[in-house]
Design an enzyme around this catalytic site. Sequence first.
Site, PDB file in Angstrom:
ATOM      1  N   ASP A  15      32.496 -22.231 -20.715  1.00  0.00           N
ATOM      2  CA  ASP A  15      33.052 -23.631 -20.116  1.00  0.00           C
ATOM      3  C   ASP A  15      35.026 -22.823 -20.286  1.00  0.00           C
ATOM      4  OD1 ASP A  15      32.692 -27.067 -19.324  1.00  0.00           O
ATOM      5  OD2 ASP A  15      34.902 -25.808 -19.236  1.00  0.00           O
ATOM      6  N   ASP A  57      35.357 -17.871 -17.948  1.00  0.00           N
ATOM      7  CA  ASP A  57      35.004 -18.148 -16.330  1.00  0.00           C
ATOM      8  C   ASP A  57      33.534 -18.083 -15.556  1.00  0.00           C
ATOM      9  OD1 ASP A  57      35.007 -18.840 -13.444  1.00  0.00           O
ATOM     10  OD2 ASP A  57      37.569 -18.882 -13.702  1.00  0.00           O
ATOM     11  N   PHE A  83      26.093 -25.875 -14.647  1.00  0.00           N
ATOM     12  CA  PHE A  83      26.990 -26.895 -13.971  1.00  0.00           C
ATOM     13  C   PHE A  83      27.937 -27.076 -13.732  1.00  0.00           C
ATOM     14  CE2 PHE A  83      24.381 -28.572 -17.184  1.00  0.00           C
ATOM     15  CZ  PHE A  83      23.727 -29.736 -17.070  1.00  0.00           C
ATOM     16  N   THR A  85      24.169 -31.630  -6.061  1.00  0.00           N
ATOM     17  CA  THR A  85      24.758 -32.997  -5.509  1.00  0.00           C
ATOM     18  C   THR A  85      23.726 -33.748  -4.037  1.00  0.00           C
ATOM     19  OG1 THR A  85      26.663 -34.654  -4.532  1.00  0.00           O
ATOM     20  CG2 THR A  85      26.048 -31.781  -4.216  1.00  0.00           C
ATOM     21  N   ASP A  86      23.696 -34.879  -4.089  1.00  0.00           N
ATOM     22  CA  ASP A  86      23.166 -35.377  -2.767  1.00  0.00           C
ATOM     23  C   ASP A  86      24.250 -35.142  -1.788  1.00  0.00           C
ATOM     24  OD1 ASP A  86      25.060 -37.042  -3.835  1.00  0.00           O
ATOM     25  OD2 ASP A  86      23.698 -38.570  -3.228  1.00  0.00           O
ATOM     26  N   GLU A  87      25.459 -34.556  -1.910  1.00  0.00           N
ATOM     27  CA  GLU A  87      26.759 -35.208  -0.531  1.00  0.00           C
ATOM     28  C   GLU A  87      26.348 -34.057  -0.172  1.00  0.00           C
ATOM     29  OE1 GLU A  87      30.866 -36.098  -2.612  1.00  0.00           O
ATOM     30  OE2 GLU A  87      29.605 -36.737  -4.668  1.00  0.00           O
ATOM     31  N   TYR A 147      34.375 -30.618  -1.117  1.00  0.00           N
ATOM     32  CA  TYR A 147      33.228 -30.051  -2.735  1.00  0.00           C
ATOM     33  C   TYR A 147      31.973 -30.363  -2.264  1.00  0.00           C
ATOM     34  CZ  TYR A 147      30.457 -31.900  -5.795  1.00  0.00           C
ATOM     35  OH  TYR A 147      29.171 -32.311  -7.142  1.00  0.00           O
ATOM     36  N   LYS A 195      29.468 -26.943  -2.670  1.00  0.00           N
ATOM     37  CA  LYS A 195      28.029 -27.011  -3.373  1.00  0.00           C
ATOM     38  C   LYS A 195      27.447 -26.623  -2.200  1.00  0.00           C
ATOM     39  CE  LYS A 195      27.201 -28.547  -6.901  1.00  0.00           C
ATOM     40  NZ  LYS A 195      27.872 -27.736  -7.876  1.00  0.00           N
TER      41      LYS A 195
HETATM   42  P1  NAD Z   1      32.954 -32.452 -14.399  1.00  0.00           P
HETATM   43  O1  NAD Z   1      33.940 -32.077 -13.868  1.00  0.00           O
HETATM   44  O2  NAD Z   1      33.038 -32.802 -15.650  1.00  0.00           O
HETATM   45  O3  NAD Z   1      32.678 -31.038 -15.558  1.00  0.00           O
HETATM   46  C1  NAD Z   1      32.846 -29.920 -14.497  1.00  0.00           C
HETATM   47  C2  NAD Z   1      33.403 -28.978 -15.700  1.00  0.00           C
HETATM   48  O4  NAD Z   1      32.660 -27.595 -15.735  1.00  0.00           O
HETATM   49  C3  NAD Z   1      33.981 -28.891 -16.942  1.00  0.00           C
HETATM   50  O5  NAD Z   1      33.911 -29.053 -17.631  1.00  0.00           O
HETATM   51  C4  NAD Z   1      35.254 -27.942 -16.619  1.00  0.00           C
HETATM   52  O6  NAD Z   1      35.641 -27.326 -17.499  1.00  0.00           O
HETATM   53  C5  NAD Z   1      33.850 -26.951 -16.142  1.00  0.00           C
HETATM   54  N1  NAD Z   1      34.340 -25.499 -15.495  1.00  0.00           N
HETATM   55  C6  NAD Z   1      35.191 -25.317 -13.587  1.00  0.00           C
HETATM   56  N2  NAD Z   1      35.325 -25.147 -13.338  1.00  0.00           N
HETATM   57  C7  NAD Z   1      34.730 -23.575 -14.227  1.00  0.00           C
HETATM   58  C8  NAD Z   1      35.398 -22.071 -13.974  1.00  0.00           C
HETATM   59  N3  NAD Z   1      34.973 -21.138 -13.232  1.00  0.00           N
HETATM   60  N4  NAD Z   1      33.817 -21.930 -15.389  1.00  0.00           N
HETATM   61  C9  NAD Z   1      33.639 -22.342 -16.251  1.00  0.00           C
HETATM   62  N5  NAD Z   1      33.399 -23.641 -16.172  1.00  0.00           N
HETATM   63  C10 NAD Z   1      34.029 -23.831 -15.037  1.00  0.00           C
HETATM   64  O7  NAD Z   1      32.092 -32.636 -14.104  1.00  0.00           O
HETATM   65  P2  NAD Z   1      30.660 -33.674 -13.576  1.00  0.00           P
HETATM   66  O8  NAD Z   1      30.542 -34.295 -13.102  1.00  0.00           O
HETATM   67  O9  NAD Z   1      29.658 -33.331 -14.986  1.00  0.00           O
HETATM   68  O10 NAD Z   1      29.676 -32.058 -12.597  1.00  0.00           O
HETATM   69  C11 NAD Z   1      28.378 -31.271 -13.075  1.00  0.00           C
HETATM   70  C12 NAD Z   1      27.749 -30.357 -12.179  1.00  0.00           C
HETATM   71  O11 NAD Z   1      26.871 -31.112 -12.023  1.00  0.00           O
HETATM   72  C13 NAD Z   1      28.781 -30.353 -10.666  1.00  0.00           C
HETATM   73  O12 NAD Z   1      27.907 -29.282 -10.340  1.00  0.00           O
HETATM   74  C14 NAD Z   1      28.166 -31.502  -9.783  1.00  0.00           C
HETATM   75  O13 NAD Z   1      28.396 -30.480  -8.861  1.00  0.00           O
HETATM   76  C15 NAD Z   1      27.140 -31.897 -10.259  1.00  0.00           C
HETATM   77  N6  NAD Z   1      27.022 -33.138 -10.068  1.00  0.00           N
HETATM   78  C16 NAD Z   1      27.752 -34.314 -10.585  1.00  0.00           C
HETATM   79  C17 NAD Z   1      27.807 -35.370 -10.191  1.00  0.00           C
HETATM   80  C18 NAD Z   1      28.296 -37.035 -10.902  1.00  0.00           C
HETATM   81  O14 NAD Z   1      28.459 -37.536 -10.165  1.00  0.00           O
HETATM   82  N7  NAD Z   1      28.655 -36.566 -11.565  1.00  0.00           N
HETATM   83  C19 NAD Z   1      26.479 -35.792  -9.565  1.00  0.00           C
HETATM   84  C20 NAD Z   1      25.048 -34.814  -9.011  1.00  0.00           C
HETATM   85  C21 NAD Z   1      25.660 -33.587  -9.008  1.00  0.00           C
HETATM   86  P1  TYD Z   2      33.605 -41.062  -6.966  1.00  0.00           P
HETATM   87  O1  TYD Z   2      33.334 -41.514  -8.188  1.00  0.00           O
HETATM   88  O2  TYD Z   2      34.698 -40.736  -6.551  1.00  0.00           O
HETATM   89  O3  TYD Z   2      32.646 -40.662  -6.333  1.00  0.00           O
HETATM   90  P2  TYD Z   2      31.911 -39.827  -5.710  1.00  0.00           P
HETATM   91  O4  TYD Z   2      33.325 -39.756  -4.069  1.00  0.00           O
HETATM   92  O5  TYD Z   2      31.243 -38.465  -5.594  1.00  0.00           O
HETATM   93  O6  TYD Z   2      31.101 -40.373  -4.699  1.00  0.00           O
HETATM   94  O7  TYD Z   2      33.786 -42.223  -5.838  1.00  0.00           O
HETATM   95  C1  TYD Z   2      32.480 -43.575  -5.589  1.00  0.00           C
HETATM   96  C2  TYD Z   2      33.140 -43.889  -4.583  1.00  0.00           C
HETATM   97  O8  TYD Z   2      34.383 -44.876  -5.009  1.00  0.00           O
HETATM   98  C3  TYD Z   2      33.227 -43.271  -3.361  1.00  0.00           C
HETATM   99  O9  TYD Z   2      32.891 -43.877  -2.235  1.00  0.00           O
HETATM  100  C4  TYD Z   2      34.874 -43.455  -3.764  1.00  0.00           C
HETATM  101  C5  TYD Z   2      35.286 -45.165  -3.520  1.00  0.00           C
HETATM  102  N1  TYD Z   2      36.756 -44.895  -4.953  1.00  0.00           N
HETATM  103  C6  TYD Z   2      37.352 -45.593  -4.621  1.00  0.00           C
HETATM  104  O10 TYD Z   2      36.995 -46.862  -3.619  1.00  0.00           O
HETATM  105  N2  TYD Z   2      37.817 -45.829  -5.023  1.00  0.00           N
HETATM  106  C7  TYD Z   2      38.928 -45.084  -6.259  1.00  0.00           C
HETATM  107  O11 TYD Z   2      39.712 -45.166  -7.139  1.00  0.00           O
HETATM  108  C8  TYD Z   2      38.075 -44.033  -6.695  1.00  0.00           C
HETATM  109  C9  TYD Z   2      38.020 -42.978  -7.468  1.00  0.00           C
HETATM  110  C10 TYD Z   2      36.329 -44.162  -6.147  1.00  0.00           C
END
Ligand code: NAD
Ligand code: TYD
Length: 355
Positions: free
Chosen positions: A31, A57, A79, A132-134, A158, A162
């Site tokens: 990480d 990295d 991840f 991600t689903d996005e 973003y 992805k």
């Molecule tokens: P996060 O932002 O909490 O964590 C990302 C981690 O990656 C951090 O620890 C960061 O230090 C590390 N990182 C960033 N750039 C790096 C690099 N160049 N080299 C090595 N490490 C690096 O993210 P998260 O929410 O835990 O998401 C993890 C994965 O899951 C991502 O790929 C994200 O796209 C995917 N994902 C997230 C969600 C969600 O709801 N959070 C949903 C679906 C998929």
């Molecule tokens: P977020 O947690 O940033 O996830 P994502 O954009 O990846 O879905 O946001 C979830 C939803 O909440 C999104 O529709 C944006 C909204 N949101 C707010 O309304 N207020 C906020 O302060 C944040 C951070 C998100």
Amino acid sequence: MILVTGGAGFIGANFVLDWIAQTGEPVVNLDKLSYAGNPENLDALHEDTRHTFVVGDIADRALISSLLERHQIRAIVHFAAESHVDRSIHGPGDFIHTNVVGTFHLLEAVHGYWMLLPPDRKESFRFLHVSTDEVYGSLRPGEPAFTELHRVEPNSPYSASKAASDHLVRAWHHTYGLPVLTTNCSNNYGPFQFPEKLIPLTIVNALAGKLLPIYGDGQQVRDWLYVIDHCRAIACVLQTGRLGETYNIGGWNEQTNLDIVHTICALLDELRPRADGKPYREQITHVADRPGHDRRYAIDARKIEAELGWKPAETFATGIRKTVQWYLDHPAWIEHVQSGAYREWMTQQYRPGVA
Ligand code: NAD
Ligand code: TYD
């Protein structure tokens, strides 16, 4: 031994903790420790010899190659990413660096290592890409949920980055035969989520007596899954998923943002009532909408359920209660992540007087 990238972030840390607890198999955790990477998330593994933490990295090909060789890695769960949509709008460069270029360098290093493995280890090797689903874009009300065959139509920097990484992973499979798996999951929530995302931001701001910012009308829909359910789905795909396939992961739990925030407020009213006896929902405020804000995401999880037998263990009611309780029980964690860099972001994103 497996290699996890981004294992100090929200989902990665939950995965590493759960993987070691469930399987006992050692993990090398690489990480970069960006603002979102927090070694405290892994405190429970302090002095556990099954966890090797490396700061670096994913774009550092020489480092990846040496880790793969030294630890004779049998699988990778990728991840590491820049993950916050709002940050990608303010500064997309880091998203291209890590999500696109970083994934490319990682694939190249892994390909070089994998090619030289003996035939049995080459065959059983896996590269699991967490996405991600996005990447599927936005749904209109009433439109069917995203299946794995849905068009890829990313709308934010973003999700575009992805989607690009998903394509690279797919191409390394079709062109070079790299044994890959891809998962596309809906929004996660749970312990260790950085309080810039909706659910932890709402909890943390509510407790601090701050405003709870809702973008636009708050009627945007997300499909929420408890993070450990996501981690178990990844473990399941890693073990039994078909090579080259994509699996959508979700818990059939669509909710508007406003409903999510109301649920959290009601739980806090019960678990940690405000000193003045007023309800937390009074802190809700509507702020300017996110540019290009996707209206609705929803995952059709029938493929992973039917093919691999995975199902979420938590309902939203049980998962959100656990999550709110976790933040109530960890004030020191909250205090530590609210560093100078975090405060700067809050001022940039939510200008004083706006939220
Ligand atoms: P996060 O932002 O909490 O964590 C990302 C981690 O990656 C951090 O620890 C960061 O230090 C590390 N990182 C960033 N750039 C790096 C690099 N160049 N080299 C090595 N490490 C690096 O993210 P998260 O929410 O835990 O998401 C993890 C994965 O899951 C991502 O790929 C994200 O796209 C995917 N994902 C997230 C969600 C969600 O709801 N959070 C949903 C679906 C998929
Ligand atoms: P977020 O947690 O940033 O996830 P994502 O954009 O990846 O879905 O946001 C979830 C939803 O909440 C999104 O529709 C944006 C909204 N949101 C707010 O309304 N207020 C906020 O302060 C944040 C951070 C998100």
